[in-house]
Design a protein around this motif. Structure first.
Motif, mmCIF file in Angstrom:
data_model
loop_
_atom_site.group_PDB
_atom_site.id
_atom_site.type_symbol
_atom_site.label_atom_id
_atom_site.label_comp_id
_atom_site.label_asym_id
_atom_site.label_seq_id
_atom_site.Cartn_x
_atom_site.Cartn_y
_atom_site.Cartn_z
ATOM 1 N N TYR A 21 36.303 41.677 42.018
ATOM 2 C CA TYR A 21 35.969 40.546 41.697
ATOM 3 C C TYR A 21 36.273 39.727 42.447
ATOM 4 O O TYR A 21 37.111 39.534 43.369
ATOM 5 C CB TYR A 21 36.540 40.711 40.167
ATOM 6 C CG TYR A 21 36.640 41.047 38.998
ATOM 7 C CD1 TYR A 21 35.456 41.506 38.165
ATOM 8 C CD2 TYR A 21 37.775 42.354 38.907
ATOM 9 C CE1 TYR A 21 35.059 42.370 37.552
ATOM 10 C CE2 TYR A 21 38.003 42.925 38.300
ATOM 11 C CZ TYR A 21 36.490 42.946 36.828
ATOM 12 O OH TYR A 21 36.113 44.223 36.090
ATOM 13 N N PRO A 24 39.239 35.572 40.460
ATOM 14 C CA PRO A 24 40.339 36.083 40.422
ATOM 15 C C PRO A 24 40.251 35.154 38.924
ATOM 16 O O PRO A 24 40.660 34.390 38.747
ATOM 17 C CB PRO A 24 41.561 35.901 41.088
ATOM 18 C CG PRO A 24 41.396 35.626 42.425
ATOM 19 C CD PRO A 24 40.320 35.039 42.326
ATOM 20 N N GLY A 25 40.290 36.446 37.689
ATOM 21 C CA GLY A 25 40.159 36.279 36.952
ATOM 22 C C GLY A 25 39.559 36.274 35.996
ATOM 23 O O GLY A 25 38.955 35.974 34.058
ATOM 24 N N LEU A 26 37.930 36.326 36.291
ATOM 25 C CA LEU A 26 36.747 36.308 36.404
ATOM 26 C C LEU A 26 35.896 37.393 36.307
ATOM 27 O O LEU A 26 35.383 37.970 37.412
ATOM 28 C CB LEU A 26 35.967 35.022 36.766
ATOM 29 C CG LEU A 26 34.675 34.357 36.550
ATOM 30 C CD1 LEU A 26 34.849 34.246 34.967
ATOM 31 C CD2 LEU A 26 34.006 33.888 36.900
ATOM 32 N N PRO A 27 36.145 37.999 35.248
ATOM 33 C CA PRO A 27 35.559 38.963 34.869
ATOM 34 C C PRO A 27 33.930 39.663 35.529
ATOM 35 O O PRO A 27 33.360 40.244 34.903
ATOM 36 C CB PRO A 27 36.003 40.216 33.960
ATOM 37 C CG PRO A 27 35.982 38.838 33.048
ATOM 38 C CD PRO A 27 36.428 37.596 33.977
#
Length: 53
Positions: A21, A24-27
């Motif tokens: 990714y 981070p945190g965004l898939p």
């Protein structure tokens, strides 16, 4: 050559079957970001072609 091979890591730091990714945190994987980028560029190209002709 043997010295160079011994200096390499025994295993990769991250398994190859897990997506990477960019944010981070965004898939959204790198392949997904590539698709978004390509669609955006295609949209710009089509919009430019419509204006010209």
């Amino acid at each position: 050559m043997e010295e160079l091979m011994n200096s390499l890591a025994a295993a990769p730091a991250k398994p190859c079957d897990e997506p990477t990714y960019l944010i981070p945190g965004l898939p959204v994987s790198m392949a997904g970001m590539n698709l978004i980028y390509a669609l955006g560029l295609a949209g710009l190209a089509f919009a430019g072609a419509r204006r010209r002709g």
